[in-house]
Design an enzyme around this catalytic site. Structure first.
Site, PDB file in Angstrom:
ATOM      1  N   HIS A 117       5.266  -8.162  -7.003  1.00 34.87           N
ATOM      2  CA  HIS A 117       4.728  -7.382  -5.544  1.00 34.87           C
ATOM      3  C   HIS A 117       3.741  -6.610  -6.222  1.00 34.87           C
ATOM      4  O   HIS A 117       3.733  -5.889  -7.977  1.00 34.87           O
ATOM      5  CB  HIS A 117       6.119  -7.044  -4.574  1.00 34.87           C
ATOM      6  N   CYS A 165       9.498  -3.512  -2.794  1.00 37.20           N
ATOM      7  CA  CYS A 165       9.042  -2.456  -3.076  1.00 37.20           C
ATOM      8  C   CYS A 165       9.122  -1.239  -2.730  1.00 37.20           C
ATOM      9  O   CYS A 165       8.969  -0.160  -3.577  1.00 37.20           O
ATOM     10  CB  CYS A 165       7.251  -2.761  -3.133  1.00 37.20           C
ATOM     11  N   CYS A 202       6.857  -3.363   1.325  1.00 38.12           N
ATOM     12  CA  CYS A 202       7.774  -4.285   1.959  1.00 38.12           C
ATOM     13  C   CYS A 202       8.957  -3.589   1.036  1.00 38.12           C
ATOM     14  O   CYS A 202       8.789  -2.870   0.207  1.00 38.12           O
ATOM     15  CB  CYS A 202       8.057  -5.595   1.468  1.00 38.12           C
ATOM     16  N   GLU A 211       3.341  -3.613  -5.754  1.00 32.22           N
ATOM     17  CA  GLU A 211       4.110  -2.439  -6.364  1.00 32.22           C
ATOM     18  C   GLU A 211       5.167  -2.374  -7.559  1.00 32.22           C
ATOM     19  O   GLU A 211       4.342  -1.712  -8.580  1.00 32.22           O
ATOM     20  CB  GLU A 211       4.658  -1.266  -4.985  1.00 32.22           C
TER      21      GLU A 211
END
Length: 155
Positions: A52, A85, A82, A54
């Site tokens: 992801h 993250c 999310c 991040e």
């Protein structure tokens, strides 16, 4: 918080999504007014469900600073992180988070994390993921070794 950095996170999300690298997410880590880590979603291009934006920005910043702690830094993300993250942001000890789109905006685009948020709050025995606990004594012995380790690097 500085919208210039949030603009960069959004720019990355758009550019890298258009390039086919992954979903529409971007993030930057900032220290003392300078971007020290950039990340964008690479889940589908790397076949890595943890890639992801991040996470990638945190990895880049930690690599650049040669540390696992990003205390003194901020993260800017194109979307509300999310649960994975958000946890990484806490683990990295970032001082602040600024995001643009909300998790409901992400859900509207097909990225719904509602189940994850619900599951995290449940005891492991009540989660939809079949979970089982075994070998507790052996695992606790390792934690006891850690507690007594004189040359450990706490984190």
């Amino acid at each position: 918080m500085n919208n210039e950095f949030l603009h960069e996170a959004i720019r990355l999300s758009k550019e890298k999504m258009a390039a086919g690298e992954g979903g529409p997410f971007g993030a930057v880590v900032v220290k003392n007014g300078e971007i020290i880590g950039r990340g964008w979603n690479r889940v589908t291009s790397t076949n890595d469900p943890t890639a992801h934006a991040e996470i990638m920005a945190i990895r880049a910043a930690c690599s650049r600073l040669e540390t696992f702690s990003l205390a003194g830094c901020e993260i800017y993300a194109s979307c509300e992180p999310c649960p994975m993250c958000l946890s990484a942001i806490y683990w990295a000890r970032l001082d602040a988070l600024c995001f643009a789109a909300s998790r409901s905006d992400a859900a509207d685009a097909g990225f719904d994390d509602a189940l994850l948020y619900e599951e995290i709050s449940k005891p492991w025995s009540l989660r939809t993921l079949k979970s089982e606990q075994n070998l507790l004594i052996e695992a606790r012995q390792v934690f006891n070794l850690w507690k007594n380790k004189s040359n450990k690097t706490p984190y």
